[in-house]
Design an enzyme around this catalytic site. Structure first.
Site, PDB file in Angstrom:
ATOM      1  N   TRP A   1      -0.466   9.269  -2.060  1.00 52.56           N
ATOM      2  CA  TRP A   1      -1.069   9.512  -0.750  1.00 52.56           C
ATOM      3  C   TRP A   1      -0.148  10.337   0.137  1.00 52.56           C
ATOM      4  O   TRP A   1       1.068  10.196   0.115  1.00 52.56           O
ATOM      5  CB  TRP A   1      -1.352   8.191  -0.049  1.00 52.56           C
ATOM      6  CG  TRP A   1      -2.525   7.421  -0.573  1.00 52.56           C
ATOM      7  CD1 TRP A   1      -2.490   6.212  -1.202  1.00 52.56           C
ATOM      8  CD2 TRP A   1      -3.904   7.796  -0.506  1.00 52.56           C
ATOM      9  NE1 TRP A   1      -3.753   5.815  -1.530  1.00 52.56           N
ATOM     10  CE2 TRP A   1      -4.640   6.763  -1.121  1.00 52.56           C
ATOM     11  CE3 TRP A   1      -4.590   8.898   0.002  1.00 52.56           C
ATOM     12  CZ2 TRP A   1      -6.023   6.799  -1.225  1.00 52.56           C
ATOM     13  CZ3 TRP A   1      -5.965   8.932  -0.100  1.00 52.56           C
ATOM     14  CH2 TRP A   1      -6.665   7.896  -0.713  1.00 52.56           C
TER      15      TRP A   1
ATOM     16  N   GLU B   1      -5.342  -3.496  -2.319  1.00 56.45           N
ATOM     17  CA  GLU B   1      -6.015  -4.718  -1.863  1.00 56.45           C
ATOM     18  C   GLU B   1      -6.966  -5.294  -2.897  1.00 56.45           C
ATOM     19  O   GLU B   1      -7.359  -6.468  -2.790  1.00 56.45           O
ATOM     20  CB  GLU B   1      -6.776  -4.441  -0.560  1.00 56.45           C
ATOM     21  CG  GLU B   1      -5.902  -4.174   0.639  1.00 56.45           C
ATOM     22  CD  GLU B   1      -5.487  -2.716   0.805  1.00 56.45           C
ATOM     23  OE1 GLU B   1      -4.966  -2.361   1.873  1.00 56.45           O
ATOM     24  OE2 GLU B   1      -5.700  -1.931  -0.149  1.00 56.45           O
TER      25      GLU B   1
ATOM     26  N   THR C   1       0.845  -1.182   0.000  1.00 56.77           N
ATOM     27  CA  THR C   1       0.000   0.000   0.000  1.00 56.77           C
ATOM     28  C   THR C   1       0.883   1.235   0.000  1.00 56.77           C
ATOM     29  O   THR C   1       2.110   1.147   0.115  1.00 56.77           O
ATOM     30  CB  THR C   1      -0.926   0.020   1.218  1.00 56.77           C
ATOM     31  OG1 THR C   1      -0.123   0.145   2.416  1.00 56.77           O
ATOM     32  CG2 THR C   1      -1.761  -1.249   1.308  1.00 56.77           C
TER      33      THR C   1
ATOM     34  N   LYS D   1      -4.639  12.981  -1.257  1.00 52.93           N
ATOM     35  CA  LYS D   1      -4.050  12.352  -2.428  1.00 52.93           C
ATOM     36  C   LYS D   1      -3.645  13.442  -3.402  1.00 52.93           C
ATOM     37  O   LYS D   1      -4.482  14.116  -3.981  1.00 52.93           O
ATOM     38  CB  LYS D   1      -5.021  11.377  -3.092  1.00 52.93           C
ATOM     39  CG  LYS D   1      -4.300  10.237  -3.791  1.00 52.93           C
ATOM     40  CD  LYS D   1      -5.217   9.081  -4.065  1.00 52.93           C
ATOM     41  CE  LYS D   1      -4.400   7.821  -4.380  1.00 52.93           C
ATOM     42  NZ  LYS D   1      -5.266   6.675  -4.692  1.00 52.93           N
TER      43      LYS D   1
END
Length: 531
Positions: free
Chosen positions: A427, A335, A189, A422
């Site tokens: 991010w 994910e 991530t 973002k």
């Protein structure tokens, strides 16, 4: 049972798509170098690379090969070769801070690391890449090296990439992995709430996701397309598009780490690119370069895919008017293996419908059921390639998004459950910024909220409370430099506003809703005061 493994992608490249090609476009001292490889030749190189890595370095089932490279031919070949051995590819995000990047590179400890000299020479990311090399040298991890860098001083041990391909031509290849549940990739991530999370992705999940991406409700790619994926491979294999090209026969264009708008526009025109994918910021810059005459107009571009953040209407109009293409937006997460929905009708409003094999639902618990239209709630997804599921009994993954689904099954995203920013597709974790700002001796409290930006979509605005009543006249520049010592450049707040105190909710938490609502006014007041 026929196993779903990466080997099937290579079979299709060798036997079904002989006219398709991988085009490598690099910038060297003498100018642009373009190399073309037919799909069957690339597939052959991939198998030789796998044999060379196995025979020379002993990499096999259960091992890990990390990759520190841009979107290059070698990176693409590694994405296919390493899983053939039953090993996993760990593509590293060089945009992370050196500390986090080193942790990502060594957790788990790799059996080899593929490093491209282009990464070391990069003006922004080169320092982080060299920091990783230092850690790998101390850990005595061998390197697979691309480029003519002076590697002996940078590595514990190394072997050149092309030497492995040459070696693989004369050595027997191990039997391809036949267990479809074997790990093929490690995905990470973006580290939105701290250190990035990591997930293991199986051959089965990868093949099913690639099949889903190839459908008309997803990418819709065919062998007549020429695809330029600008999303980095460390972002879930470049949003899955390179491997979708391998399956469908769409030709693949790879242009390394130089994403200057003029260069990208030239590649799109010269290579007759039909489909390209990038975050909205890239399309903003490309449209500006073409509109102002600094770059050529595309000749064959049909569609651009965008994701990572909302696409402004101005960008959609520019792509249509300036580039002559339509915009297709995609939503997804690490994910969910990136693109899980596509939207082409209302790309600035809707996130689209789920791709095949993905199911979505909204958990309405705790949300208003009396509002007109679709009811908002927590977005949950499931599917055969959704990783990170905590509830194994239902296989539903809670995305952390607040969303709604309309009567036609179209997804609309309303907010993040957690306060994140973002910017340009990357991010920014506000909690980390707040905590670090509060370590400065002049700051007693801090809160960070997003503000709209015409190019980067969102940028951070920091509110601070200082220790003394008298504020240092250059406090904004001091704190921006302070943040820059710890975080990447795009994490540095564009504005820093000093308050007497931060607004609080009834339970004593910082009222970020109020800060967001007053942010535009505060920036205007600050600008007028400085004028």
């Amino acid at each position: 049972m026929f196993p779903l493994t990466v080997d099937h992608l290579l079979w299709r490249m060798s036997n079904v798509h002989p006219q398709s090609e991988v085009v490598s476009i690099t910038e060297e001292t003498g100018g642009t170098v373009t190399t073309r490889w037919a799909f069957p030749d690339v597939a052959s190189r991939v198998r030789k690379l796998a044999s060379g890595i196995h025979s020379s370095m002993g990499v096999g089932r259960g091992d890990v090969v990390a990759v520190l490279a841009f979107n290059t031919l070698e990176h693409f070949e590694a994405l296919l070769a390493v899983p053939l051995l039953g090993a996993a590819v760990n593509s590293l995000n060089a945009r992370l801070s050196p500390e986090v990047l080193i942790d990502q590179a060594l957790s788990p400890r790799p059996d080899a690391v593929l490093v491209d000299a282009e990464m070391l020479d990069h003006p922004v990311l080169g320092d982080s890449a060299r920091a990783v090399l230092g850690a790998l040298r101390e850990a005595r991890v061998p390197l697979i090296v691309v480029g003519s860098q002076d590697w002996p001083g940078l590595a514990h041990a190394f072997v050149r990439y092309e030497d492995l391909v040459e070696l693989g031509a004369t050595t027997a290849a191990p039997a391809p992995v036949d267990d479809e549940n074997t790990t093929a990739y490690l995905f990470h991530t973006s580290g939105t709430t701290g250190r990035p999370k990591s997930y293991r992705v199986s051959h089965r999940a990868l093949v099913l996701h690639t099949l889903s991406q190839a459908t008309t409700e997803a990418s819709g790619l065919t062998r007549t397309d020429r695809v330029l994926p600008l999303a980095p491979f460390f972002h879930v294999n470049g949003w899955g598009l390179p491997l979708t090209c391998a399956l469908t026969g769409a030709s693949l264009l790879l242009c390394g780490g130089d994403l200057a708008a003029e260069r990208i526009a030239t590649v799109i025109r010269d290579e007759a690119v039909t489909t390209a994918a990038a975050v909205p910021t890239i399309w903003h810059d490309v449209c500006q370069a073409v509109a102002t005459g600094r770059a050529p107009r595309p000749s064959a571009l049909r569609e651009v895919f965008s994701g990572g953040s909302a696409v402004p209407q101005s960008v959609v109009r520019s792509v249509e008017d300036v580039l002559g293409a339509r915009v297709g937006t995609a939503w997804g997460m690490t994910e969910t293996m990136a693109c899980s929905t596509y939207e082409r009708t209302d790309p600035t409003i809707s996130a689209g419908v789920p791709i095949p094999l993905v199911e979505m639902r909204i958990d309405h618990d705790g949300f208003d059921h009396d509002r007109s239209g679709p009811v908002m709630g927590k977005l949950q997804v499931r599917g055969p390639f959704v990783v990170g599921v905590q509830d194994g009994s239902t296989n539903w993954f809670d995305t952390g998004d607040i969303a709604s689904l309309d009567a036609r099954g179209r997804l609309t995203l309303h907010d993040r459950e957690k306060d994140l920013i973002k910017s340009g597709g990357e991010w920014i974790a506000t909690a980390e910024l707040e905590q670090y700002l509060c370590t400065h001796p002049a700051v007693t409290a801090a809160a960070v909220v997003p503000i709209a930006h015409p190019r980067w979509i969102e940028r951070p605005l920091a509110y601070i409370v200082t220790l003394d009543d008298e504020v240092h006249p250059d406090i904004e520049n001091l704190l921006r430099a302070y943040v820059g010592d710890r975080f990447p450049r795009w994490w540095i707040p564009d504005h820093i506003v000093v308050l007497d105190s931060l607004p609080r909710t009834a339970v004593g938490k910082v009222d970020k809703v109020r800060l967001r609502s007053q942010s535009s006014t505060d920036i205007q007041i600050q600008s007028e005061a400085l004028a």
